[in-house]
Design a protein around this motif. Structure first.
Motif, mmCIF file in Angstrom:
data_model
loop_
_atom_site.group_PDB
_atom_site.id
_atom_site.type_symbol
_atom_site.label_atom_id
_atom_site.label_comp_id
_atom_site.label_asym_id
_atom_site.label_seq_id
_atom_site.Cartn_x
_atom_site.Cartn_y
_atom_site.Cartn_z
ATOM 1 N N ALA A 345 35.949 33.357 47.131
ATOM 2 C CA ALA A 345 34.323 33.537 47.539
ATOM 3 C C ALA A 345 34.096 35.309 48.392
ATOM 4 N N HIS A 346 35.329 35.623 48.366
ATOM 5 C CA HIS A 346 35.262 36.642 48.989
ATOM 6 C C HIS A 346 35.618 38.345 48.303
ATOM 7 N N GLY A 347 35.992 37.391 47.035
ATOM 8 C CA GLY A 347 35.340 38.628 46.118
ATOM 9 C C GLY A 347 37.192 38.705 45.026
ATOM 10 N N ALA A 348 37.963 37.538 45.848
ATOM 11 C CA ALA A 348 39.134 37.783 44.584
ATOM 12 C C ALA A 348 38.243 38.024 43.153
ATOM 13 N N ARG A 349 39.521 37.597 42.164
ATOM 14 C CA ARG A 349 39.839 38.076 40.965
ATOM 15 C C ARG A 349 40.818 36.810 41.196
ATOM 16 N N PHE A 350 41.522 36.423 40.918
ATOM 17 C CA PHE A 350 42.465 35.591 41.181
ATOM 18 C C PHE A 350 43.145 35.964 42.581
ATOM 19 N N THR A 351 44.650 34.891 42.329
ATOM 20 C CA THR A 351 45.566 34.725 42.952
ATOM 21 C C THR A 351 47.220 34.195 42.725
#
Length: 412
Positions: A345-351
């Motif tokens: 939600a805060h803009g990360a494409r992936f984790t």
């Protein structure tokens, strides 16, 4: 007066369902685990202390990892209403390929220490789940063996640059030849962090038998049986493996690694080049200007510099600065599917998840890794439904508030 009668067998069948007993103690334990924390508890009971602490611990006072986990706890989620979430889509694209879930398995060193199946269990589970698997330079399975364990899936290789550049360049060439599609060039380990649990446990490679380890043998016989009856425990990419992990890192890694080394690896690597271990906005900007394909915000799971920046806190600033030009991903501190949703939600494409997967590995080998992925998948899908978003693309900053616990004191 209440009228009473003896229950009839037919009535009992309608009221009570009898479950077929599970004879495998391991499968009973895994089935009972509802969270990653549950898997951690199982892992702590079934794994010798030194091995568990190597996985669970961090550097110095372990402040960085505690803050990273607290940052995800200090999140307020804001659901929408009256949206159809009969089906939710958790697939995403990252570094030129697809993933069925918005997380992959992070590179972890010396993984067969946690369980004899090691990286092979992780790669197989990742392939079955349709998510990427990352192999560490300090892995205990060879590049080619991981490729064989996950032949149809996405394999990534995490690179440390050694004092002997020929070793590192050889690993790059082998990973490319084996079909790995993404290289994680790691920049946060010029020297080893002070992992005090390992020092206090006298942890070394190979494990040394002391009075304490002798007691561990008595209380964890299965782990020791697996260790003694399988191939020797050693790093697949290093020829010398005696000593503590810190001693190995300081002897093999080059603290002078710089942008010239990044450029050299860029020249020889045919796939996506991603820099892992970014901890400032300025470095993110410079790396993007150098043409990298992505960055991983990470403080190495708190295992290097204690009191380092929290990647989740840093994420919105980095996304604002470079999110339109590169793919921003992150790791460190993820223990729940809602943590993954908050990051996206805060803009990360992936984790990427490291310890969360390792707790499952320690708890039950390949089946434990499958269970860890299953738990995170369920939490992600449930969180999305409760937020009332049907796809990852619908997540936006308005769905999440980072509640403030730590804030810089103004300069006098």
């Amino acid at each position: 007066m209440v009228q009473r009668q003896l229950p009839r067998p037919a009535d009992l069948r309608e009221l009570v369902g009898f479950r077929t007993p599970q004879l495998s103690a391991r499968r009973r334990r895994l089935a009972s685990a509802q969270t990653i924390a549950d898997l951690r508890d199982i892992a702590r009971r079934t794994t010798p202390r030194a091995a568990f602490d190597y996985t669970d611990g961090a550097a110095e006072g372990e402040i960085s990892i505690a803050r990273a986990r607290q940052a995800f706890s200090d999140v307020e989620l804001h659901p929408s209403v009256l949206h159809d979430v009969t089906r939710v889509d958790t697939t995403c694209t990252v570094f030129g390929g697809t993933s069925s879930l918005p997380f992959g398995i992070a590179p972890t060193g010396f993984t067969r220490l946690m369980h004899t199946e090691g990286e092979i269990a992780g790669a197989g589970a990742a392939g079955a789940a349709g998510i990427p698997f990352a192999l560490s330079t300090l892995g205990t399975a060879a590049i080619e063996d991981v490729a064989a364990a996950n032949p149809q899936g996405r394999n990534w290789f995490q690179l440390y640059v050694m004092r002997d550049r020929a070793i590192s360049y050889g690993l790059v060439e082998r990973a490319a030849a084996a079909g790995f599609d993404t290289l994680l060039f790691t920049v946060d380990t010029p020297v080893a962090g002070a992992r005090l649990r390992d020092l206090r446990n006298g942890f070394s490679i190979p494990p040394e038998i002391t009075a304490r380890t002798a007691l561990d043998i008595a209380t964890h016989p299965r782990w020791w049986f697996d260790l003694m009856t399988t191939e020797p425990l050693e790093f697949a990419s290093l020829t010398s493996t005696d000593g503590t992990v810190g001693e190995l890192i300081d002897a093999a890694f080059d603290p002078s690694v710089g942008y010239d080394d990044l450029a050299a690896v860029r020249e020889m690597w045919p796939g996506r080049l991603v820099v892992k271990g970014v901890q400032t906005v300025a470095d993110a900007r410079r790396l993007v200007d150098c043409g990298v394909d992505g960055i991983v915000l990470s403080n190495h799971g708190g295992r290097q510099l204690d009191r380092a920046p929290v990647p989740f806190h840093l994420l919105p600033q980095v996304v604002r600065e470079v999110g339109q030009q590169t793919e921003v991903t992150l790791d460190t501190g993820i223990m729940h599917g809602a943590d993954v949703v908050a990051a996206l939600a805060h803009g990360a494409r992936f984790t990427m998840v490291g310890r969360a997967y390792l707790y499952g590995l320690m708890a039950g080998g390949r089946e434990g890794v499958d269970r860890a992925i299953e738990i995170l998948r369920g939490q992600i899908e449930r969180t999305m439904r409760l937020l009332q978003v049907a796809s990852l693309e619908e997540l936006e900053p308005g769905h999440v508030t980072q509640l403030q616990r730590l804030a810089p004191r103004p300069l006098a």
